[in-house]
Design an enzyme around this catalytic site. Structure first.
Site, short mmCIF file in Angstrom:
data_model
loop_
_atom_site.label_atom_id
_atom_site.label_comp_id
_atom_site.label_asym_id
_atom_site.label_seq_id
_atom_site.Cartn_x
_atom_site.Cartn_y
_atom_site.Cartn_z
N HIS A 125 46.93 47.54 33.64
CA HIS A 125 48.19 48.22 33.33
C HIS A 125 48.03 49.74 33.30
CE1 HIS A 125 46.72 48.12 29.04
NE2 HIS A 125 47.34 49.28 29.01
N ASP A 155 44.40 41.59 33.14
CA ASP A 155 44.58 43.00 32.81
C ASP A 155 43.30 43.81 33.02
OD1 ASP A 155 46.10 45.19 32.11
OD2 ASP A 155 45.72 45.00 29.96
N SER A 233 43.41 52.22 25.88
CA SER A 233 43.38 51.11 26.83
C SER A 233 42.39 51.37 27.95
CB SER A 233 44.77 50.90 27.42
OG SER A 233 45.69 50.45 26.46
#
Length: 380
Positions: A125, A155, A233
């Site tokens: 993402h 992901d 992230s």
């Protein structure tokens, strides 16, 4: 606005003793003996900072990922081109469509270099839909990056640095060796604050993403209370030795805030190998919905997962699997939870028969299911 803490400096100390009270002035303070810490004790204290040692080992390989993507933006409905009189005055067709405007959207994430030839592991993402990708290293160096491959199901994504290097490399650990209560060190760039380090513990293991309301991912996550914030992230979750044991992916906000989740590095290894080979990852599916087996149950089974639904025309339907069947084992390995069943299917090969042992109304049966690939026409 930051406010400095108020500091009070006493000019005398009251001492209580058998002879009453005595006042000791500042001069008396100067005469008090100063405790001396032995060199050996100081060395012992410094060795206790395992976090600093872990970050020194891996920190140089943690990078910032800046992305730019072009997105369409609808024009305001109140613009002059939407006025019929304006359009008539300038001779514009009354029903002509207005092309949407475009704008550049910028975002930031983290990543970790895991190969000396400049391969970076991050979240899918973080790089999704990016037009331009710039990677920042700890020393201030900034280089272009190119997406090698991304897998939205787990992901995970791999980025290659454009340049000769040499590049610092983070050591990869063994996420299967983690235990609840182990130290967990999160490194990343939350809110654009480069190379931020937070400390916590492993709070739980094998936390299924579906329990977090994430139904489009196939992940059993590491849960930690080490602070993971937006921008973290794709950054690494380290063990006490400074080895990468996870890739930071999610943070729970609102009720239950303070929960962070990372993708186990052992799960990432297999996905990375596929991304490097083909640019994409393959995910086998058999087309069933699963429920936990209710205990006690009418069949007297101690473990297994119950088939709640079967996708028409899917691999399970073609193999004869039915709603109400209890799957007891896959490829010779017992399954006790839906998460274990999903992991067993994930370890299969698309197009190759997979042995599934079931119990149907008290009768044990062995069936052969040929997994299809997620998202392909074979599943329709």
């Amino acid at each position: 606005m930051f406010q400095s803490p108020r500091v009070t400096r006493p000019n005398r100390v009251l001492l209580s003793g058998a002879s009453g009270l005595a006042v000791l002035g500042l001069a008396g303070l100067a005469s008090l003996p100063v405790p001396v810490v032995a060199k050996g004790a100081a060395a012992t204290l410094s060795r206790q900072s395992f976090v600093a040692a872990a970050v020194r080992r891996t920190g140089p390989a943690v990078v910032t990922i800046d992305t730019e993507r072009t997105v369409a933006a609808a024009r305001s409905a109140g613009g002059p081109l939407n006025d019929p009189l304006f359009r008539q005055f300038f001779g514009l067709p009354p029903n002509a469509s207005i092309a949407p405007s475009q704008r550049t959207e910028r975002s930031q994430g983290s990543g970790v270099i895991f190969k000396a030839d400049g391969l970076v592991l991050t979240n899918a993402h973080v790089v999704e839909g990016t037009d331009r990708l710039t990677v920042g290293l700890q020393g201030g160096q900034r280089v272009e990056g190119r997406v090698v491959g991304a897998d939205p199901v787990t992901d995970l994504a791999v980025v290659r640095l454009v340049g000769p290097g040499p590049w610092p490399v983070a050591p990869l650990g063994n996420s299967d060796a983690l235990q609840v209560g182990d130290w967990a060190i999160a490194v990343g760039n939350p809110f654009g604050l480069d190379h931020t380090v937070t400390l916590g513990i492993v709070s739980s293991l094998n936390r299924n993403a579906s329990k977090l309301g994430i139904t489009d991912k196939r992940l059993d996550l590491i849960q930690t209370d080490a602070a993971i914030n937006p921008g973290n992230s794709g950054g690494p979750l380290l063990n006490a030795d400074g080895e990468v044991v996870g890739i930071n992916a999610l943070v729970r906000t609102g009720p239950g805030a303070g929960l962070g989740f990372a993708i186990p590095i052992n799960r990432a290894r297999g996905i990375v190998a596929q991304l490097l080979a083909t640019g994409r990852a393959s995910h086998p599916v058999i087309g069933v919905g699963l429920d936990n087996l209710v205990q006690p149950n009418r069949l007297g089974l101690r473990s297994g997962v119950q088939v709640a639904s079967v996708k028409p025309g899917g691999p399970a339907a073609r193999a004869g699997l039915q709603v109400g069947d209890v799957i007891v084992a896959v490829r010779g390995r017992p399954v006790a939870t839906p998460a274990q069943m999903i992991a067993s299917v994930e370890g299969a090969v698309v197009g190759e028969p997979m042995a599934v042992r079931i119990n149907r109304n008290g009768t044990d049966l062995m069936i052969s299911v040929v997994p299809g690939e997620m998202g392909r026409s074979a599943m329709r």
